[in-house]
Design a protein around this motif. Structure first.
Motif, PDB file in Angstrom:
ATOM      1  N   LYS A  38       0.421 -17.401 -10.005  1.00 34.95           N
ATOM      2  CA  LYS A  38       0.051 -16.045  -9.615  1.00 34.95           C
ATOM      3  C   LYS A  38       1.316 -15.228  -9.419  1.00 34.95           C
ATOM      4  N   HIS A  39       1.433 -14.217 -10.253  1.00 36.02           N
ATOM      5  CA  HIS A  39       2.614 -13.344 -10.213  1.00 36.02           C
ATOM      6  C   HIS A  39       2.148 -11.966  -9.761  1.00 36.02           C
ATOM      7  N   TYR A  40       2.454 -11.627  -8.500  1.00 39.56           N
ATOM      8  CA  TYR A  40       2.015 -10.360  -7.941  1.00 39.56           C
ATOM      9  C   TYR A  40       3.116  -9.310  -8.092  1.00 39.56           C
ATOM     10  N   LEU A  41       2.698  -8.116  -8.539  1.00 36.02           N
ATOM     11  CA  LEU A  41       3.631  -7.008  -8.722  1.00 36.02           C
ATOM     12  C   LEU A  41       3.343  -5.929  -7.698  1.00 36.02           C
ATOM     13  N   GLN A  42       4.400  -5.381  -7.135  1.00 33.01           N
ATOM     14  CA  GLN A  42       4.232  -4.349  -6.123  1.00 33.01           C
ATOM     15  C   GLN A  42       3.942  -3.011  -6.791  1.00 33.01           C
ATOM     16  N   ALA A  43       2.882  -2.360  -6.361  1.00 32.26           N
ATOM     17  CA  ALA A  43       2.523  -1.029  -6.870  1.00 32.26           C
ATOM     18  C   ALA A  43       2.538  -0.068  -5.692  1.00 32.26           C
ATOM     19  N   ASP A  44       3.601   0.696  -5.589  1.00 35.81           N
ATOM     20  CA  ASP A  44       3.744   1.655  -4.493  1.00 35.81           C
ATOM     21  C   ASP A  44       3.385   3.041  -5.026  1.00 35.81           C
ATOM     22  N   LEU A  45       2.111   3.421  -4.843  1.00 34.66           N
ATOM     23  CA  LEU A  45       1.638   4.685  -5.404  1.00 34.66           C
ATOM     24  C   LEU A  45       1.895   5.867  -4.484  1.00 34.66           C
ATOM     25  N   LYS A  46       2.451   5.620  -3.317  1.00 31.93           N
ATOM     26  CA  LYS A  46       2.664   6.702  -2.360  1.00 31.93           C
ATOM     27  C   LYS A  46       3.841   7.558  -2.817  1.00 31.93           C
ATOM     28  N   THR A  47       3.576   8.827  -2.963  1.00 27.98           N
ATOM     29  CA  THR A  47       4.636   9.783  -3.246  1.00 27.98           C
ATOM     30  C   THR A  47       4.894  10.589  -1.985  1.00 27.98           C
ATOM     31  N   ALA A  48       5.904  11.427  -2.012  1.00 25.88           N
ATOM     32  CA  ALA A  48       6.203  12.243  -0.841  1.00 25.88           C
ATOM     33  C   ALA A  48       5.014  13.141  -0.523  1.00 25.88           C
ATOM     34  N   HIS A  49       4.685  13.249   0.753  1.00 27.79           N
ATOM     35  CA  HIS A  49       3.604  14.107   1.244  1.00 27.79           C
ATOM     36  C   HIS A  49       2.236  13.661   0.738  1.00 27.79           C
TER      37      HIS A  49
ATOM     38  N   THR B  74      -0.665  10.060   1.084  1.00 27.81           N
ATOM     39  CA  THR B  74      -0.992   8.720   1.550  1.00 27.81           C
ATOM     40  C   THR B  74      -1.866   8.044   0.508  1.00 27.81           C
ATOM     41  N   VAL B  75      -1.876   6.708   0.561  1.00 26.46           N
ATOM     42  CA  VAL B  75      -2.620   5.945  -0.431  1.00 26.46           C
ATOM     43  C   VAL B  75      -3.550   4.961   0.271  1.00 26.46           C
ATOM     44  N   ALA B  76      -4.799   4.947  -0.143  1.00 26.61           N
ATOM     45  CA  ALA B  76      -5.758   3.936   0.310  1.00 26.61           C
ATOM     46  C   ALA B  76      -5.985   2.991  -0.868  1.00 26.61           C
ATOM     47  N   TYR B  77      -5.412   1.787  -0.784  1.00 32.28           N
ATOM     48  CA  TYR B  77      -5.541   0.821  -1.866  1.00 32.28           C
ATOM     49  C   TYR B  77      -6.909   0.163  -1.798  1.00 32.28           C
TER      50      TYR B  77
ATOM     51  N   GLU C 192     -10.074  -1.947  -4.449  1.00 34.24           N
ATOM     52  CA  GLU C 192     -10.370  -3.177  -5.162  1.00 34.24           C
ATOM     53  C   GLU C 192      -9.252  -3.527  -6.139  1.00 34.24           C
ATOM     54  N   GLY C 193      -8.895  -4.819  -6.162  1.00 33.26           N
ATOM     55  CA  GLY C 193      -7.870  -5.287  -7.097  1.00 33.26           C
ATOM     56  C   GLY C 193      -6.519  -5.481  -6.453  1.00 33.26           C
ATOM     57  N   PHE C 194      -6.237  -4.760  -5.354  1.00 31.47           N
ATOM     58  CA  PHE C 194      -4.954  -4.884  -4.676  1.00 31.47           C
ATOM     59  C   PHE C 194      -5.051  -5.896  -3.545  1.00 31.47           C
ATOM     60  N   SER C 195      -3.918  -6.517  -3.196  1.00 29.67           N
ATOM     61  CA  SER C 195      -3.841  -7.374  -2.018  1.00 29.67           C
ATOM     62  C   SER C 195      -2.636  -6.946  -1.200  1.00 29.67           C
ATOM     63  N   SER C 196      -2.684  -7.251   0.092  1.00 27.52           N
ATOM     64  CA  SER C 196      -1.588  -6.901   0.985  1.00 27.52           C
ATOM     65  C   SER C 196      -0.931  -8.184   1.464  1.00 27.52           C
ATOM     66  N   ASP C 197       0.356  -8.337   1.132  1.00 29.16           N
ATOM     67  CA  ASP C 197       1.054  -9.556   1.488  1.00 29.16           C
ATOM     68  C   ASP C 197       1.481  -9.554   2.947  1.00 29.16           C
ATOM     69  N   ASN C 198       1.841  -8.407   3.479  1.00 28.74           N
ATOM     70  CA  ASN C 198       2.316  -8.363   4.859  1.00 28.74           C
ATOM     71  C   ASN C 198       1.740  -7.197   5.642  1.00 28.74           C
ATOM     72  N   GLY C 199       0.625  -6.641   5.147  1.00 29.18           N
ATOM     73  CA  GLY C 199      -0.008  -5.542   5.861  1.00 29.18           C
ATOM     74  C   GLY C 199       0.538  -4.184   5.497  1.00 29.18           C
TER      75      GLY C 199
ATOM     76  N   ALA D   6      -7.199   2.963  -6.365  1.00 30.68           N
ATOM     77  CA  ALA D   6      -6.614   3.546  -5.147  1.00 30.68           C
ATOM     78  C   ALA D   6      -6.973   5.019  -5.099  1.00 30.68           C
ATOM     79  N   VAL D   7      -6.977   5.566  -3.887  1.00 28.39           N
ATOM     80  CA  VAL D   7      -7.205   7.000  -3.685  1.00 28.39           C
ATOM     81  C   VAL D   7      -5.933   7.584  -3.077  1.00 28.39           C
ATOM     82  N   ILE D   8      -5.367   8.586  -3.750  1.00 31.94           N
ATOM     83  CA  ILE D   8      -4.139   9.230  -3.286  1.00 31.94           C
ATOM     84  C   ILE D   8      -4.536  10.568  -2.665  1.00 31.94           C
ATOM     85  N   THR D   9      -4.244  10.726  -1.374  1.00 31.43           N
ATOM     86  CA  THR D   9      -4.637  11.931  -0.650  1.00 31.43           C
ATOM     87  C   THR D   9      -3.392  12.705  -0.233  1.00 31.43           C
ATOM     88  N   PRO D  10      -3.228  13.927  -0.709  1.00 30.33           N
ATOM     89  CA  PRO D  10      -2.041  14.710  -0.318  1.00 30.33           C
ATOM     90  C   PRO D  10      -2.152  15.178   1.123  1.00 30.33           C
TER      91      PRO D  10
END
Length: 636
Positions: A263-274, A276-279, A281-288, A301-305
């Motif tokens: 299992k090779h997990y890739l980090q997807a950081d969709l948060k841009t400035a200003h 927030t992101v609600a990840y 289905e399909g994503f997992s959180s390794d450390n919260g 994911a849902v990106i909310t400005p």
């Protein structure tokens, strides 16, 4: 002078300790040990013999000398010999090894026991370390560490469960089933050899080489090289995992994985400035905090400005398989097929402050210049344009041929009917302005003239009224292509005969009287895209009609007339026989439109109770003077 004196004294003391040559130094110690001493309770400069148990201080444990057990309160400054060699006396004198303090080991230390301290090891430790070793220097050897080791520059065979090696720059030749803080050297295997073993290794940071990270073992941060992984690795920039095997897990923070079967997990950081992101289905959180996507999989994911911000760009990209803007200004995105860690910047997701004003562009077509007006963000569309005087400007564009009707989201020609246009315009006027907009002004074509034809009432015809329905009702016709029609729905009291009684309309019922005056109300309905106004001229049977109940509600005044007797061959009932009567018969037979006055009895010239093409032929022969056996032109 004082600092210089202290420095000179320190040099002298060091020399005394190393060679034991001066009476000044020797006076602080008892005599050297040359034979066998069971319990050493005195400070000794040198041990050349055998000490069963050391309870004091020995400065130099010389080559070939042995201290069997260095007690907790004891200290050996330099060991060149052996500490803790195993003998049969172990049963009498306790565990062989060091429980006290050894500053420098150049010889052999069998075991550094719990509570024991070894500051620098240049020699060999053949047993276990349960105590503390500060430095295992280059060339030094430690069989097994189950205690604390601060730095290793030499060789450790086993770092076992419970062992803590803070910094390894050397070599761990067998298994690490304890903890290594920072590895800058080489670890042959971290973890147990069996998936069912309880012992698991842990390396907090790896900048060196781990040949095998086994099973449930973890590497918290890898910036070095791991040849094979069946455990768990958090792989950072600069880190490399050669083979992530079937049971292996790699959380990749920017490193590389040469071959992946686990299992090779890739980090997807969709948060841009200003934003927030609600990840989802399909994503997992390794450390919260960090969100991960399994390589090649997809996640939503849902990106909310933030307030007063908007997402300005989510470009088309093979890694963003869909992006939909929600009503609340957020975006629902699906990210998939990642082969490396990505960020919002990598994907081109950006947010920017929303402008205070937006531009509404109004396309007027051929009816005037297009308009452009700035309106406040969040304003109601109608209020904003009304305050800006847009509707007054559009009304001023009205000409004798057109009238401004309303604004819509698309040109008038793209709407199916008036209801669709009206619904769109109504919704648009109540819209909140949240972006630049382009809208269209709808201009209706004015109808300048309406020409109606009404069949006049015939003297003596009886009119009945049943459930509000009048029979026969007035017959009104319009010219083809006139862009308007007559409202004939019987549920409305239009298209009926009326009489006037004490200045009030009364629905007519009975027989039409000779020279009587009757009235017909009708509601004109313009086609979609056309408009009737007060300047529209309406005529009925050639006479101008006055408006009765508001625009398009018209009152037509007509008088009865006597119907002349029918004439044989006069198919249209106009009192004379001409070529058009033969034509009407032909149109009747072809199911084409014919006058309401068409008379079947007059058209049946040969009296065979059937109108046929022969009847039209007899009329044509009669018109050219041929002899015929029927009284065409005579009253029936």
């Amino acid at each position: 002078m004082k600092k210089k004196a202290i420095k000179v004294l320190a040099v002298i003391l060091t020399i005394c300790v190393m060679i034991g040559a001066t009476s000044l130094c020797a006076s602080a110690y008892s005599s050297d040990i040359t034979g066998t001493v069971e319990f050493n309770g005195e400070s000794r400069l040198n041990n050349y013999g055998f000490v069963w148990q050391n309870q004091s201080r020995i400065v130099n444990n010389r080559e070939d000398a042995t201290v069997h057990n260095n007690q907790p309160q004891a200290e050996i400054t330099y060991n060149y010999g052996t500490v803790g060699s195993s003998t049969t006396s172990s049963r009498l004198y306790g565990s062989a090894g060091n429980e006290g303090t050894i500053d420098y080991n150049y010889g052999v230390l069998v075991s550094n026991l719990e509570g024991g301290s070894l500051y620098r090891n240049y020699g060999r430790i053949t047993g276990y370390n349960f105590g503390t070793i500060t430095d295992n220097q280059e060339g030094a050897y430690l069989f097994c560490n189950a205690g604390i080791m601060n730095e290793n520059y030499g060789t450790v065979e086993y770092n076992t469960r419970g062992g803590m090696l803070y910094s390894n720059v050397g070599l761990i030749t067998e298994a690490n089933t304890g903890t290594v803080g920072v590895n800058r050297g080489t670890i042959q295997r971290s973890g147990a050899t069996s998936a069912y073993a309880l012992d698991t290794g842990k390396v907090e940071e790896n900048y060196g080489t781990i040949v095998s990270n086994a099973y449930r073992s973890t590497v918290e941060k890898n910036a070095g090289t791991i040849t094979d992984n069946t455990g768990c690795v958090r792989n950072y920039t600069g880190g490399s995992v050669g083979n992530n095997a079937r049971d292996g897990v790699v959380y990749n923070y920017g490193g590389t994985v040469q071959r992946n079967e686990g299992k090779h997990y890739l980090q997807a950081d969709l948060k841009t400035a200003h934003a927030t992101v609600a990840y989802g289905e399909g994503f997992s959180s390794d450390n919260g905090v960090d969100c991960w996507l399994l390589e090649g999989a997809s996640g939503t994911a849902v990106i909310t400005p933030d307030e007063d911000y908007e997402i300005t760009s989510i470009p088309a990209d093979s890694r963003i398989t869909s992006a939909v803007k929600n009503n609340d200004g957020s975006w629902s995105v699906t990210v998939g097929g990642l082969s490396a860690n990505v960020s919002a910047d990598d994907l081109g997701i950006t947010a920017a402050p929303m402008p205070d004003n937006y531009t509404v562009s109004i396309i007027t077509g051929d009816h005037g210049e297009d308009l452009s007006v700035e309106v406040p963000r969040g304003a109601r569309f109608f209020d904003a344009l009304d305050n800006a005087g847009v509707f007054e400007t559009l009304d001023a564009m009205e000409t004798e041929d057109y009238i401004f009707r309303d604004l819509a989201t698309k040109p008038l020609s793209e709407f199916a009917d008036a209801e669709a246009f009206s619904n769109d315009a109504g919704a648009l006027l109540d819209t909140t302005v949240t972006s630049d907009m382009t809208v269209y002004a709808g201009f209706y074509t004015k109808i300048k003239e309406v020409a109606l034809t009404l069949k006049q009432p015939v003297n003596g015809t009886t009119v009945t009224v049943t459930d509000g329905i009048q029979t026969p009702a007035p017959v009104l016709t319009v010219k083809d292509g006139a862009h308007y029609s007559i409202y004939t729905d019987p549920d409305y009291q239009y298209s009926q005969w009326y009489t006037m009684d004490n200045d009030e309309y009364k629905i007519f019922e009975g027989a039409f009287e000779e020279d009587g005056t009757y009235y017909v109300d009708c509601l004109l309905n313009p086609d979609f895209g056309y408009w009737l106004d007060d300047d529209t001229v309406v005529t009925a049977n050639g006479a101008t009609v006055k408006e009765a109940y508001g625009r398009m509600a018209l009152s037509v005044t007509l008088s009865t007339h006597a119907v002349p007797p029918a004439v044989l061959g006069d198919s249209d009932g106009d009192g004379e026989v001409i070529i058009i009567d033969a034509t009407w018969i032909q149109r009747f037979l072809a199911d084409y439109s014919i006058p309401d006055t068409f008379n079947l009895s007059a058209a049946d010239v040969d009296g065979d109770d059937e109108v046929s093409i022969v009847d039209a032929t007899w009329i044509q022969r009669w018109l050219v003077g041929s002899s015929i056996p029927y009284p065409i032109g005579k009253a029936i």
